[in-house]
Write a protein that holds these residues in place. Structure first.
Motif, PDB file in Angstrom:
ATOM      1  N   TYR A   7       0.828  -1.208   0.000  1.00  0.00           N
ATOM      2  CA  TYR A   7       0.000   0.000   0.000  1.00  0.00           C
ATOM      3  C   TYR A   7       0.862   1.258   0.000  1.00  0.00           C
ATOM      4  N   ASP A   8       1.849   1.311   0.884  1.00  0.00           N
ATOM      5  CA  ASP A   8       2.683   2.507   1.005  1.00  0.00           C
ATOM      6  C   ASP A   8       3.516   2.785  -0.238  1.00  0.00           C
ATOM      7  N   ASN A   9       3.898   1.737  -0.965  1.00  0.00           N
ATOM      8  CA  ASN A   9       4.796   1.908  -2.105  1.00  0.00           C
ATOM      9  C   ASN A   9       4.100   1.953  -3.458  1.00  0.00           C
ATOM     10  N   ILE A  10       3.032   1.193  -3.606  1.00  0.00           N
ATOM     11  CA  ILE A  10       2.389   1.089  -4.918  1.00  0.00           C
ATOM     12  C   ILE A  10       1.257   2.085  -5.095  1.00  0.00           C
ATOM     13  N   VAL A  11       0.415   2.251  -4.072  1.00  0.00           N
ATOM     14  CA  VAL A  11      -0.740   3.142  -4.210  1.00  0.00           C
ATOM     15  C   VAL A  11      -0.334   4.578  -4.555  1.00  0.00           C
ATOM     16  N   PRO A  12       0.707   5.173  -3.910  1.00  0.00           N
ATOM     17  CA  PRO A  12       1.094   6.536  -4.307  1.00  0.00           C
ATOM     18  C   PRO A  12       1.541   6.637  -5.767  1.00  0.00           C
ATOM     19  N   LEU A  13       2.199   5.582  -6.259  1.00  0.00           N
ATOM     20  CA  LEU A  13       2.640   5.603  -7.656  1.00  0.00           C
ATOM     21  C   LEU A  13       1.452   5.541  -8.609  1.00  0.00           C
ATOM     22  N   ILE A  14       0.443   4.735  -8.253  1.00  0.00           N
ATOM     23  CA  ILE A  14      -0.756   4.667  -9.095  1.00  0.00           C
ATOM     24  C   ILE A  14      -1.467   6.027  -9.110  1.00  0.00           C
ATOM     25  N   LEU A  15      -1.595   6.634  -7.944  1.00  0.00           N
ATOM     26  CA  LEU A  15      -2.255   7.944  -7.863  1.00  0.00           C
ATOM     27  C   LEU A  15      -1.512   9.000  -8.676  1.00  0.00           C
ATOM     28  N   LYS A  16      -0.200   8.936  -8.646  1.00  0.00           N
ATOM     29  CA  LYS A  16       0.606   9.928  -9.356  1.00  0.00           C
ATOM     30  C   LYS A  16       0.679   9.645 -10.858  1.00  0.00           C
ATOM     31  N   ASP A  17       1.003   8.405 -11.231  1.00  0.00           N
ATOM     32  CA  ASP A  17       1.299   8.094 -12.637  1.00  0.00           C
ATOM     33  C   ASP A  17       0.070   7.740 -13.469  1.00  0.00           C
ATOM     34  N   THR A  18      -0.915   7.089 -12.848  1.00  0.00           N
ATOM     35  CA  THR A  18      -2.115   6.691 -13.594  1.00  0.00           C
ATOM     36  C   THR A  18      -3.185   7.780 -13.558  1.00  0.00           C
ATOM     37  N   PHE A  19      -3.406   8.341 -12.355  1.00  0.00           N
ATOM     38  CA  PHE A  19      -4.488   9.314 -12.208  1.00  0.00           C
ATOM     39  C   PHE A  19      -3.989  10.760 -12.167  1.00  0.00           C
ATOM     40  N   HIS A  20      -2.659  10.943 -12.204  1.00  0.00           N
ATOM     41  CA  HIS A  20      -2.037  12.274 -12.343  1.00  0.00           C
ATOM     42  C   HIS A  20      -2.488  13.245 -11.254  1.00  0.00           C
ATOM     43  N   LEU A  21      -2.556  12.750 -10.012  1.00  0.00           N
ATOM     44  CA  LEU A  21      -2.911  13.602  -8.888  1.00  0.00           C
ATOM     45  C   LEU A  21      -1.652  14.259  -8.320  1.00  0.00           C
ATOM     46  N   ASN A  22      -1.795  15.495  -7.809  1.00  0.00           N
ATOM     47  CA  ASN A  22      -0.615  16.183  -7.277  1.00  0.00           C
ATOM     48  C   ASN A  22      -0.258  15.632  -5.895  1.00  0.00           C
ATOM     49  N   GLU A  23       0.866  16.112  -5.351  1.00  0.00           N
ATOM     50  CA  GLU A  23       1.396  15.550  -4.108  1.00  0.00           C
ATOM     51  C   GLU A  23       0.452  15.759  -2.929  1.00  0.00           C
ATOM     52  N   THR A  24      -0.185  16.912  -2.857  1.00  0.00           N
ATOM     53  CA  THR A  24      -1.070  17.188  -1.720  1.00  0.00           C
ATOM     54  C   THR A  24      -2.293  16.282  -1.745  1.00  0.00           C
ATOM     55  N   VAL A  25      -2.925  16.127  -2.904  1.00  0.00           N
ATOM     56  CA  VAL A  25      -4.095  15.253  -3.027  1.00  0.00           C
ATOM     57  C   VAL A  25      -3.698  13.806  -2.761  1.00  0.00           C
ATOM     58  N   THR A  26      -2.542  13.415  -3.285  1.00  0.00           N
ATOM     59  CA  THR A  26      -2.042  12.062  -3.018  1.00  0.00           C
ATOM     60  C   THR A  26      -1.854  11.852  -1.518  1.00  0.00           C
ATOM     61  N   GLY A  27      -1.294  12.866  -0.844  1.00  0.00           N
ATOM     62  CA  GLY A  27      -1.117  12.778   0.607  1.00  0.00           C
ATOM     63  C   GLY A  27      -2.431  12.636   1.341  1.00  0.00           C
ATOM     64  N   VAL A  28      -3.458  13.358   0.893  1.00  0.00           N
ATOM     65  CA  VAL A  28      -4.780  13.263   1.523  1.00  0.00           C
ATOM     66  C   VAL A  28      -5.342  11.851   1.373  1.00  0.00           C
ATOM     67  N   ILE A  29      -5.235  11.278   0.179  1.00  0.00           N
ATOM     68  CA  ILE A  29      -5.750   9.918  -0.050  1.00  0.00           C
ATOM     69  C   ILE A  29      -4.952   8.899   0.757  1.00  0.00           C
ATOM     70  N   MET A  30      -3.628   9.092   0.816  1.00  0.00           N
ATOM     71  CA  MET A  30      -2.795   8.166   1.584  1.00  0.00           C
ATOM     72  C   MET A  30      -3.096   8.246   3.084  1.00  0.00           C
ATOM     73  N   ALA A  31      -3.648   9.377   3.512  1.00  0.00           N
ATOM     74  CA  ALA A  31      -4.007   9.527   4.926  1.00  0.00           C
ATOM     75  C   ALA A  31      -5.375   8.937   5.241  1.00  0.00           C
ATOM     76  N   ALA A  32      -6.145   8.557   4.214  1.00  0.00           N
ATOM     77  CA  ALA A  32      -7.518   8.100   4.437  1.00  0.00           C
ATOM     78  C   ALA A  32      -7.575   6.854   5.313  1.00  0.00           C
TER      79      ALA A  32
END
Length: 428
Positions: A25-50
């Motif tokens: 989860y910690d390693n793959i999910v942020p990459l999917i959010l960034k590379d597949t869905f093109h979310l910025n770092e702050t939004v990615t951080g919010v989702i990772m905090a969910a």
């Protein structure tokens, strides 16, 4: 009094499955959010905090609920089985959503997956204190954490081996591999750990010792923690919040940091994390014995110093160099020293019937840190610089060192051996 290592090994299977999942989860999910869905770092951080937002509410509730459940499988096992089965099914929807670039499917699946994981985390962790006498819990927790580290290494090996090559990776094989180890672990746990029978056996072995130990921490006749014990409890919970704030910032951002700052390609970042995890694996059992000799608090403080040294050293690297692996080895051993002893110090301050409740308290503070830190550190990464990551970790580690110095309880002393040879006794 001797630790039953065989029994503790099988109890640790639940934690192995949890750690295998969270490493992915910690390693793959942020990459999917960034590379597949093109979310910025702050939004990615919010989702990772969910997951941590859910955990703050779910884990204390479910830990306390499992204290009061009584089934033929015991108190914790039903939660472990149900949570694992739901998680295995739901997690396989994530790579499907990634392949289809379907953000709605990804977010909905992730939400229910995190609920499933929350369902059994506190009960799984509370299983060890339930089935282990208080003086042996640091040693038992060393075994449990060793099992968790094995689960983490398993996932890192999958990432390193299966995500080679250029272009967009296919994450499905990694998810299938993690789902398989989670399912296998819970089946083996069911076959080897008869929770209700073992809990009765441990209670019989302990006699009234557990109850008396809990009463010593309370105001006579009230059942409420004595003021000095309560102060120590709050200080260690605050320390847990602070060191998780530092450590989780690094673990959740490192895959992005390594690719952006150090120019590492593919799954190469996993090798650094694997060094840390293998170092922790090597260190867990010796740390359990060291804790028995010098105390839990001192061992945690040594671990914090090691991690501070490593975070500070990483600041000066502008690109990857093999010497970085030495720092990650120190991080692994330092984190092992902390994680082996922190939960036993918390549950040391409670009566045996409240282990799930206090385990939930432990997770309330660790998860709160993991809500706070991905958002704040993610904003710093986006709006200031990626190079703020390790200074950020240094600041919160120093703060944890200060609060940990104020803890005065929870450092259980083991029985004095009548003969030196008894130190080498191990139960089958």
């Amino acid at each position: 009094m001797k630790l039953n290592y065989k029994r503790t090994f099988f109890i640790g299977l639940a934690f192995l499955s949890i750690c295998a999942f969270w490493q992915m989860y910690d390693n793959i999910v942020p990459l999917i959010l960034k590379d597949t869905f093109h979310l910025n770092e702050t939004v990615t951080g919010v989702i990772m905090a969910a997951d941590n937002v859910l955990a703050v509410f779910l884990l204390p509730l479910l830990g306390s609920l499992s204290d009061r459940v009584d089934t033929k499988w015991g108190k914790r096992t039903p939660f472990i089985v149900a949570g694992t089965l739901l998680a295995v099914v739901l997690m396989l929807l994530l790579p499907v959503a990634d392949r289809q670039a379907n953000l709605a499917l990804f977010v909905v699946s992730l939400f229910f997956l995190l609920i499933a994981m929350g369902l059994y985390r506190s009960p799984a962790v509370a299983l060890m204190p339930d089935l282990t006498p208080k003086p042996l819990r640091s040693q038992a927790n060393a075994v449990i954490n060793l099992m968790g580290a094995v689960g983490g290494v398993y996932t890192l090996v999958l990432i390193s081996v299966l995500l080679k090559g250029e272009g967009k990776p296919d994450y499905m094989p990694v998810f299938i591999g993690v789902a398989a180890i989670m399912a296998a672990a819970v089946v083996l746990l069911l076959l080897t750990v008869r929770e209700k029978k073992l809990a009765a056996l441990v209670e019989e072995e302990n006699g009234d010792g557990e109850k008396e130990a809990g009463e010593q921490n309370a105001v006579p006749g009230s059942g409420v923690l004595a003021p000095d014990v309560k102060r120590s409890l709050w200080m260690i919970l605050l320390s847990i919040f602070l060191w998780f704030t530092a450590y989780n910032a690094v673990t959740t951002a490192f895959s992005r940091y390594a690719t952006t700052v150090w120019g590492m390609a593919g799954g190469g970042f996993a090798n650094c994390l694997m060094v840390a995890t293998v170092a922790a694996i090597i260190g867990y059992i010796p740390i359990g014995f060291i804790s028995a000799k010098i105390g839990r608090k001192k061992t945690i403080q040594i671990g914090l110093v090691m991690m501070l040294f490593s975070y500070f050293g990483a600041i000066f690297f502008v690109q990857y160099h093999p010497v970085v692996n030495f720092g990650f080895a120190l991080i692994g051993v330092g984190w092992a020293a902390i994680s082996v002893n922190s939960l036993p110090m918390v549950v040391e301050m409670c009566a045996s019937g409240d282990v799930g409740k206090y385990t939930g308290l432990y997770y309330t503070f660790s998860m709160s840190a993991q809500i706070f830190t991905p958002i704040l550190s993610g904003a710093l990464l986006q709006y200031v610089s990626y190079r703020t990551l390790f200074p950020y970790a240094c600041v919160f580690t120093v703060a944890a060192m200060v609060t940990m110095g104020m803890v005065r309880h929870g450092d259980n002393k083991p029985e004095r051996k009548k003969h030196i040879l008894e130190n080498f006794d191990v139960e089958d």
